[in-house]
Write a protein that holds these residues in place. Structure first.
Motif, PDB file in Angstrom:
ATOM      1  N   LEU A  90      42.469  36.546  49.244  1.00 15.54           N
ATOM      2  CA  LEU A  90      41.688  36.293  48.029  1.00 15.54           C
ATOM      3  C   LEU A  90      42.382  36.947  46.852  1.00 15.54           C
ATOM      4  O   LEU A  90      42.541  38.167  46.801  1.00 15.54           O
ATOM      5  CB  LEU A  90      40.275  36.849  48.196  1.00 15.54           C
ATOM      6  N   ASP A  91      42.810  36.133  45.907  1.00 18.74           N
ATOM      7  CA  ASP A  91      43.449  36.607  44.690  1.00 18.74           C
ATOM      8  C   ASP A  91      42.410  36.572  43.568  1.00 18.74           C
ATOM      9  O   ASP A  91      42.099  35.506  43.022  1.00 18.74           O
ATOM     10  CB  ASP A  91      44.650  35.722  44.351  1.00 18.74           C
ATOM     11  N   VAL A  92      41.841  37.713  43.241  1.00 20.49           N
ATOM     12  CA  VAL A  92      40.747  37.751  42.266  1.00 20.49           C
ATOM     13  C   VAL A  92      41.233  37.476  40.851  1.00 20.49           C
ATOM     14  O   VAL A  92      40.431  37.177  39.962  1.00 20.49           O
ATOM     15  CB  VAL A  92      40.002  39.103  42.313  1.00 20.49           C
ATOM     16  N   SER A  93      42.549  37.567  40.628  1.00 18.07           N
ATOM     17  CA  SER A  93      43.062  37.289  39.288  1.00 18.07           C
ATOM     18  C   SER A  93      42.878  35.816  38.910  1.00 18.07           C
ATOM     19  O   SER A  93      42.985  35.452  37.736  1.00 18.07           O
ATOM     20  CB  SER A  93      44.542  37.674  39.191  1.00 18.07           C
ATOM     21  N   ARG A  94      42.582  34.970  39.899  1.00 16.68           N
ATOM     22  CA  ARG A  94      42.329  33.549  39.637  1.00 16.68           C
ATOM     23  C   ARG A  94      40.967  33.320  39.006  1.00 16.68           C
ATOM     24  O   ARG A  94      40.685  32.233  38.509  1.00 16.68           O
ATOM     25  CB  ARG A  94      42.439  32.745  40.935  1.00 16.68           C
ATOM     26  N   PHE A  95      40.106  34.329  39.082  1.00 17.91           N
ATOM     27  CA  PHE A  95      38.734  34.172  38.604  1.00 17.91           C
ATOM     28  C   PHE A  95      38.473  35.148  37.452  1.00 17.91           C
ATOM     29  O   PHE A  95      38.833  36.320  37.527  1.00 17.91           O
ATOM     30  CB  PHE A  95      37.745  34.433  39.741  1.00 17.91           C
ATOM     31  N   ASP A  96      37.819  34.659  36.409  1.00 15.31           N
ATOM     32  CA  ASP A  96      37.596  35.472  35.210  1.00 15.31           C
ATOM     33  C   ASP A  96      36.582  36.588  35.428  1.00 15.31           C
ATOM     34  O   ASP A  96      36.653  37.626  34.765  1.00 15.31           O
ATOM     35  CB  ASP A  96      37.119  34.580  34.055  1.00 15.31           C
ATOM     36  N   ASN A  97      35.648  36.382  36.346  1.00 13.63           N
ATOM     37  CA  ASN A  97      34.532  37.329  36.456  1.00 13.63           C
ATOM     38  C   ASN A  97      34.368  37.881  37.874  1.00 13.63           C
ATOM     39  O   ASN A  97      33.256  38.132  38.333  1.00 13.63           O
ATOM     40  CB  ASN A  97      33.224  36.661  36.010  1.00 13.63           C
ATOM     41  N   ALA A 123      32.592  42.239  43.331  1.00 15.32           N
ATOM     42  CA  ALA A 123      31.679  42.394  42.202  1.00 15.32           C
ATOM     43  C   ALA A 123      31.853  41.205  41.266  1.00 15.32           C
ATOM     44  O   ALA A 123      32.970  40.894  40.842  1.00 15.32           O
ATOM     45  CB  ALA A 123      31.943  43.700  41.463  1.00 15.32           C
ATOM     46  N   ALA A 124      30.755  40.531  40.988  1.00 14.75           N
ATOM     47  CA  ALA A 124      30.749  39.428  40.031  1.00 14.75           C
ATOM     48  C   ALA A 124      30.154  39.935  38.718  1.00 14.75           C
ATOM     49  O   ALA A 124      29.120  40.609  38.713  1.00 14.75           O
ATOM     50  CB  ALA A 124      29.935  38.260  40.572  1.00 14.75           C
ATOM     51  N   ILE A 125      30.830  39.625  37.608  1.00 15.32           N
ATOM     52  CA  ILE A 125      30.364  40.036  36.282  1.00 15.32           C
ATOM     53  C   ILE A 125      29.764  38.819  35.602  1.00 15.32           C
ATOM     54  O   ILE A 125      30.459  37.836  35.329  1.00 15.32           O
ATOM     55  CB  ILE A 125      31.503  40.610  35.427  1.00 15.32           C
ATOM     56  N   LEU A 126      28.459  38.859  35.349  1.00 15.62           N
ATOM     57  CA  LEU A 126      27.770  37.723  34.765  1.00 15.62           C
ATOM     58  C   LEU A 126      26.869  38.216  33.634  1.00 15.62           C
ATOM     59  O   LEU A 126      25.995  39.058  33.849  1.00 15.62           O
ATOM     60  CB  LEU A 126      26.935  37.007  35.846  1.00 15.62           C
ATOM     61  N   ASP A 127      27.118  37.704  32.422  1.00 15.06           N
ATOM     62  CA  ASP A 127      26.352  38.120  31.237  1.00 15.06           C
ATOM     63  C   ASP A 127      26.356  39.639  31.088  1.00 15.06           C
ATOM     64  O   ASP A 127      25.319  40.265  30.836  1.00 15.06           O
ATOM     65  CB  ASP A 127      24.914  37.596  31.315  1.00 15.06           C
ATOM     66  N   ASP A 128      27.537  40.221  31.291  1.00 16.88           N
ATOM     67  CA  ASP A 128      27.742  41.670  31.171  1.00 16.88           C
ATOM     68  C   ASP A 128      26.975  42.483  32.210  1.00 16.88           C
ATOM     69  O   ASP A 128      26.867  43.710  32.082  1.00 16.88           O
ATOM     70  CB  ASP A 128      27.359  42.159  29.759  1.00 16.88           C
ATOM     71  N   GLU A 129      26.440  41.836  33.231  1.00 15.07           N
ATOM     72  CA  GLU A 129      25.797  42.539  34.343  1.00 15.07           C
ATOM     73  C   GLU A 129      26.702  42.468  35.564  1.00 15.07           C
ATOM     74  O   GLU A 129      27.441  41.485  35.768  1.00 15.07           O
ATOM     75  CB  GLU A 129      24.433  41.921  34.672  1.00 15.07           C
ATOM     76  N   ARG A 130      26.640  43.504  36.388  1.00 12.22           N
ATOM     77  CA  ARG A 130      27.513  43.612  37.555  1.00 12.22           C
ATOM     78  C   ARG A 130      26.684  43.403  38.830  1.00 12.22           C
ATOM     79  O   ARG A 130      25.679  44.072  39.059  1.00 12.22           O
ATOM     80  CB  ARG A 130      28.174  44.993  37.580  1.00 12.22           C
ATOM     81  N   PHE A 131      27.129  42.459  39.660  1.00 14.73           N
ATOM     82  CA  PHE A 131      26.452  42.162  40.925  1.00 14.73           C
ATOM     83  C   PHE A 131      27.456  42.398  42.063  1.00 14.73           C
ATOM     84  O   PHE A 131      28.472  41.701  42.161  1.00 14.73           O
ATOM     85  CB  PHE A 131      25.979  40.702  40.964  1.00 14.73           C
ATOM     86  N   GLU A 132      27.184  43.344  42.934  1.00 14.54           N
ATOM     87  CA  GLU A 132      28.076  43.658  44.048  1.00 14.54           C
ATOM     88  C   GLU A 132      27.521  43.070  45.350  1.00 14.54           C
ATOM     89  O   GLU A 132      26.310  43.118  45.602  1.00 14.54           O
ATOM     90  CB  GLU A 132      28.253  45.174  44.196  1.00 14.54           C
ATOM     91  N   PHE A 133      28.426  42.538  46.188  1.00 11.63           N
ATOM     92  CA  PHE A 133      28.007  41.970  47.478  1.00 11.63           C
ATOM     93  C   PHE A 133      29.162  42.048  48.478  1.00 11.63           C
ATOM     94  O   PHE A 133      30.336  42.116  48.102  1.00 11.63           O
ATOM     95  CB  PHE A 133      27.547  40.513  47.307  1.00 11.63           C
TER      96      PHE A 133
END
Length: 334
Positions: A90-97, A123-133
């Motif tokens: 998984l290359d996270v640099s491919r995804f903005d958030n 961690a997904a960054i959505l509307d300046d909120e951080r969601f970890e899973f």
């Protein structure tokens, strides 16, 4: 989805424990396109392997049954998964958030048939909120045996002109959050009946055309960052087999083999309504995506069969994209 393939394993008499609910819904925090991309990498080995697995076991002899002769079989298949299919990078640099908790630009994570444990958190960054899973992991049991199994009942009957028809069936079952069923049909014709030199020899030659399909459904458990209604995944796998078969014609012990071509497709559809709420807005997705996969290529099969009165047992190995081992227990009805 983690429980669909263990349903099959149960009927192949393997001891496999169920795994916990997967977190693929959380990928929707990244948006539909990203979720589809990541989920396709995760399910790819199962999508490909099951197509190969359900194609196995269609024959154990180039000789067809006599007119109106019948037999019934319990057939089990296992498609061996290449080791490189157990993980993907998984290359996270491919995804903005998307970020890896703990840092880094890329990380190896399990596929559906990979390791059952992983310490990787995203961690997904959505509307300046951080969601970890946690990342989804492999199915408990499959990582050790390294194969994708299938099992079914198969019926065949001889009809006029040196031909037989075959039907295979796996009853549609509901276990926990999963539903699964299989069906298929084939026609085999003994070509050597029409070629006098081969007809009188100790060999038989046939051609077969076969179709098999699996239909399954997995209902997501509630909870987590993504709420909604009617959340489930529909799985549709189908395969076609075109093959030439050769076998010996001895009374008790026989060898058989074939050379053919397989083609198949899989469609994995994420269905339902998915709702993500942030402090700034509510995002809703309905039937977010469908993942399609295609498999095709040549295959070669070799096997043996032993007959004991009305009973027979056969085993064969198929060389193909995901090599397959098939075992059949057969009973001649008439």
């Amino acid at each position: 989805m983690k429980r669909l393939i263990p349903i099959l394993i149960l009927f192949v008499f393997l001891q496999v424990s169920y795994a916990q609910n997967i977190t693929v819904k959380d990928y929707l925090l990244l948006g539909v396109d990203a979720a589809q991309d990541l989920m396709s990498k995760y399910t790819e080995p199962a999508d490909e392997g099951l197509i190969y697995a359900i194609t196995g076991g269609w024959y154990n002899d180039a000789r067809v049954l006599d007119k109106w002769g019948m037999d019934i079989s319990l057939v089990t298949n296992g498609s061996f998964v290449p080791s490189e299919k157990k993980i993907y990078r998984l290359d996270v640099s491919r995804f903005d958030n998307l970020e890896i908790v703990g840092g880094g630009d890329s990380v190896d994570i399990p596929t559906i048939i990979g390791d059952t444990k992983s310490s990787v958190r995203l961690a997904a960054i959505l509307d300046d909120e951080r969601f970890e899973f946690d990342v989804p992991t492999g199915i408990t049991g499959l990582a050790d045996i390294n194969l994708l199994p299938s099992a079914f009942l198969q019926f065949r009957m001889g009809i006029p002109y040196g031909t037989e028809i075959k039907l295979r069936y796996f009853p549609k079952l509901n276990i926990d959050n999963s539903e699964l069923g299989m069906h298929g049909a084939a026609i085999q014709h003994q070509i050597s009946n029409w070629i006098e030199p081969i007809k009188e020899s100790m060999f038989a030659v046939s051609g077969i055309v076969a179709y098999t399909a699996i239909n399954a459904d997995y209902e997501f458990q509630t909870g987590g960052f993504v709420s909604g209604t009617g959340q489930h995944i529909d799985f549709d796998y189908d395969s076609w087999l075109f093959e030439m078969i050769v076998s010996t014609k001895y009374p008790k012990y026989n060898a058989y083999g074939g050379l053919g071509y397989i083609t198949g497709t899989s469609d994995v559809a994420m269905k339902g309504t998915y709702v993500i709420e942030t402090q700034q807005q509510t995002r809703t997705f309905s039937d977010p995506f469908v993942i399609g996969n295609n498999v095709s290529g040549l295959r070669a099969n070799i096997g043996g069969k032993a007959s004991f009165g009305r009973f027979s047992i056969n085993i064969d190995y198929t060389f193909q994209g995901y090599n397959n081992l098939s075992l059949g227990f057969n009973y001649n009805i008439r």
